[in-house]
Structure formats: structure tokens, C-alpha cells
Write a protein that holds these residues in place. Sequence first.
Motif, short mmCIF file in Angstrom:
data_model
loop_
_atom_site.label_atom_id
_atom_site.label_comp_id
_atom_site.label_asym_id
_atom_site.label_seq_id
_atom_site.Cartn_x
_atom_site.Cartn_y
_atom_site.Cartn_z
N GLN A 111 0.95 -1.17 0.28
CA GLN A 111 -0.13 -0.12 0.06
C GLN A 111 0.87 1.32 -0.07
O GLN A 111 0.48 2.35 -0.10
N ARG A 112 2.15 1.21 0.32
CA ARG A 112 3.00 2.32 0.35
C ARG A 112 4.15 2.16 -0.58
O ARG A 112 4.55 0.93 -0.96
N ILE A 113 4.76 3.09 -1.23
CA ILE A 113 5.97 3.09 -1.97
C ILE A 113 6.84 3.99 -1.46
O ILE A 113 6.56 5.27 -1.14
N ASP A 154 9.10 -6.24 7.94
CA ASP A 154 7.99 -5.91 8.70
C ASP A 154 7.35 -4.49 8.43
O ASP A 154 6.42 -4.30 8.82
N GLY A 155 7.80 -3.92 7.53
CA GLY A 155 7.37 -2.49 6.78
C GLY A 155 7.70 -1.12 7.99
O GLY A 155 7.06 -0.25 7.56
N ARG A 156 8.48 -1.54 8.96
CA ARG A 156 8.71 -0.52 9.96
C ARG A 156 9.88 0.33 9.71
O ARG A 156 9.86 1.37 10.35
N THR A 157 10.84 -0.25 9.01
CA THR A 157 12.17 0.79 8.73
C THR A 157 12.44 0.46 7.41
O THR A 157 12.26 -0.29 6.46
N ASN A 195 13.03 5.00 10.56
CA ASN A 195 11.57 4.60 10.60
C ASN A 195 10.99 4.80 9.47
O ASN A 195 11.17 5.85 8.68
N ALA A 196 9.65 4.30 9.07
CA ALA A 196 9.01 4.30 8.02
C ALA A 196 8.46 5.82 7.78
O ALA A 196 8.07 6.27 6.80
N SER A 235 19.09 -5.08 -0.12
CA SER A 235 17.90 -5.81 0.10
C SER A 235 17.68 -6.16 1.53
O SER A 235 18.75 -6.76 1.94
N TRP A 236 16.57 -6.43 2.17
CA TRP A 236 16.40 -6.81 3.46
C TRP A 236 15.28 -7.65 3.55
O TRP A 236 14.35 -7.86 3.18
N GLY A 237 15.83 -8.98 3.95
CA GLY A 237 14.87 -10.20 4.00
C GLY A 237 14.81 -11.03 5.41
O GLY A 237 15.40 -10.46 6.44
N HIS A 238 13.76 -11.81 5.37
CA HIS A 238 13.78 -12.33 6.61
C HIS A 238 14.93 -13.31 7.01
O HIS A 238 15.80 -13.65 6.40
#
Length: 514
Positions: free
Chosen positions: A413-415, A461-464, A481-482, A511-514
Motif C-alpha cells: 500500500q506504500r511506495i 515488517d514494513g517498519r524500517t 523509521n517508516a 535488500s532486506w530479507g527474513h
Amino acid sequence: APARTLALGIRAALTLHTLPQAGAAVAATVPGSQVLWAEARSTDGRWLFVTYDELGARAWVAATAVKLLGEPDALPAMTLETAQADLAARASATSQPAGQAATAGARASLPGRSRVAQLNVRGGPGTDQPVLGQLTADQAVAVVGRSQAGEWLAIAWRQGAALEDKGPGWVAARYLEVTGDVAGLPILAQATTGVPSASSGLVGLSGKIAFQTAIGGDIYVVNADGSGSLRKVATGLDPAWSPAGARLAYARWDAPHGVYVLNLATGEEQRIATTERPRGPTWSSDGTRLAFSHKTGSYTCRITPTGCYPEDVIRQTFGGQECVDTPQGRYCISDFPEQSRDDTGLAQVTLADGAWLDLPSEQSTQSPDWRPRSEEILYRGKTGLQITAPGGATWPLVDNPDLSSPAWAPDGQRIAAQIYLHDHSDIFLLDAGGNIQQRLTAPASSFERAANNVAPTWSPDGRTILFLSDRAGAWRLYRMNADGTGQTRLLPQALADLSLHYDFAAERVASWGH
């Protein structure tokens, strides 16, 4: 409805005036990150009439202090006499004197006074910023803003008319006595110096980060919290973690060129696509397919003052002639140097069987990014951001060629994307429709070179948001932070010995992965 055009500040703070004149009263000082909407321009084009807050407050800003995302001539021109009448009408409506901010949304400054005999006034909130002058003991000032943590305060500062609209001066808060609630002042910037963190790691962050040192350089993997060791895993460009974080995709231009996938558990590297000059591999949400850009052809053009065009286009402009006489002299097609350029397109490969599918796209493609839980792929085309899908068509999302390196948030939902602003790039947050929601990075000082903040990528997690910046001179990885707060170096000790490079070629640095 009157036409409005988005205006983005190119300085750390913007001084807004009641009239389109350098000597006019100050209506407000706002952060350079604040969204402005230009509604009119002065007749000479040097000033823009903008709305600058949610309450509809209006004032004038110097046109050189912002980047207008549109044509200035499309805005209606306003004479000084009309501007004066408008100011008087707004002041009367709010029962304020015409020399003051004429809207309820404007924030008043607070009175302040120096507590020490000599207090340095700096160009930004930090001891690494240039000294503009000094305050003497008990010298009175108007405090117009603060840094995010409040350790620095912005004051109205003039050092000659030439600097009037270049932003406020900054002083250490502990040496200034202020009357009023400092917490109510607008946040104009983040401090560039402060107390170092006790830990070199990023507390509370998880997952793995893959990053490149340069296009075609080494690719490293490191844990986001700083635990474990830094590992070199491959060479190539534009690394991208698979959705589960077990595999890493990247492109390679050296022979044998193509798109590769590395299994981190086994160390096995597999070339899944053979193609010329691949870029930006991006995973489908189920991890079964990769999309990427690649060279589809080439063409020759001649470099002119207005762009690179094929000879037949220049000849048509010359009225079918090889040469044309102008007031500046005689120009011939052969005067313009030739250059070979690539056409690029998008393709998709299925990992299980190597099946290749060409995707609809423009002839100029960069930075593809697969939307989470969707078939849509976002990419940068010739004139802005585009969206395509397997079996579909390409269509424009944002018509702005200064936008690049778009990255979907995990929620789809965000870019996050970077925008080129006059002489540097900053990172902005857009919604799924391509509308700018927030500026996330901004210059720390109005008096020094504006830093570049580029190549955003999201945490799982979309927070950072992780990004690259040259704010301290050399290119370094940073996180925030986002919402743009908490900007700090990523693992400064662990990555201290690595030299990073950015070529402004829309490279995906990390790239940030799990």
C-alpha cells in the motif's frame, strides 16, 4: 477549482513571507520536508503563492527554494497589488494585523535570549555545521523551530539581505533561555551531531541485509541486528532476497552474464536466465518467478543541447536540411556527437522450468519491483513510474521523470522512492496511487551542499527503511523509521572498512530479507 501544483522544498527549512518580496514580513518558517501546494506565482516568476498546512494557511515562498512538480507558467500570475489586497482581506477575516501571519494555521515564534557571552549560530543543527555568526550575552532572538529531539533550536537569523531566505540559524538549546512551550515549535530538521549510541547494532531489528559495494562489485550479507559475521557471498548487482529469505537473486554482466540465484544454505549458485545487461531482479510473492529488466536492442542518436535524438528527427527539425543557420551561428547534424544507447524491456522467468515471458513495458525500463500479493510490477519508465503485469498492459502511475528507484512496502500500500530535486536526491513516501504522502529525508542545513539520499528498501515488517546517503561525505548505509524519524548509520563499526559506490544509475544497493 483553481489549479494547484505540488512544490517540494530543496532546503532544510523554508521561510514563507506575507508578500512576494524579500523584505516582506515572515509569515512562517516550515521544514523543507513539508508538503506545499503552489496556487499562483508572482508576475516575475520569482515567488510562489503556496498553501502550507492542513488548515489552508497561505504565504509566499521564493521559487528558488522549492522544486515545482509542474510548469510554473500553468499557475495564474498575481500582481503585487492583488497580493496586498489578498493579504489585507485574510488579515481582516482573522482580525490580525496585515504584517502578521494571516491564518490560524501559522505558528508564532517564541522569544529567546542568549545565556552566555558568546553563542555560535550555525547553519544547521550540529557542531559539524558552519558557524554563521555569534550571539552576545542577553541578545534577544525569535525562536522559530527545533530539531527533532529539541537539543538544537532554530532562530530567525539574517546576515545581510542575500541570506534572508536561506533558512534559520541554529543554536544549542541549553544556552538559550526561551519563554514559552518549545515542544510546540515545528520540527525543522534532525540533528547531525549528538551523543553516540552505546551499541553499534540496531536493537529490535531482525532479518538479513544483502548489499553491494558497487555495480558489479562484491555482494555481502549481514544480520540486521549486528550479530554474527559479515560475509561476502557473490559478485554482481541489484541483490534481492526471496520472500522466505533462503535465496538471493542478483544480476551479473561479466561472462557468463545473466540473472543468478544463490541458495544461502548450500552455497549453490544457479543461472536462471541468460540475457544481456540484466538489472533489478524482483521476486513474485510465492517465490516461483523472477522479473527483471534487460537489453532488448540499441540505437544511435546525436547529443544536442536539448537531448539525444536520431538523425532523422534532427533533420526534420532542420526542415529536411543537413545544416541550419541561426542567430548563434551555423549548425549541422554532423556537429552533434553520436552516442549508442540501449533499449530495455522487462521479462519474467519461472524458476522451475526456465520458461521465459516478455512483459509489456516501455522501451526504457529501470528498477522493477513486484507488488506483494499481486501480479502487478512497478517500474520506472521514460517519463515516470509505470505498472505492468504478465498478460496485461503497461500503464502510467506517476508522470514525473525525476522519480526513480521505487520500492513497494511489504503491505503493498506504500511506495518509497527517490526524487531528484535541483541538485540532489531525497526519499519520499507515496501511496499505492502514486500520490506523495510525506518527505522522509531532507537537507540538514541550508548553507552547505545538500546530501543525496537514495536507493530505499524496506524491512520485512514494513517498519524500517534502509537507504544509502553521502551526508557525511562518503556513501554509507543508513536506516530510518517508516515515517522518516530515527535516521542513523547502519552498523557503523561492522561496515566501517567497506567502501561503497553509487553511480546514479538506479542501482538497487541493498535488500532486506527474513
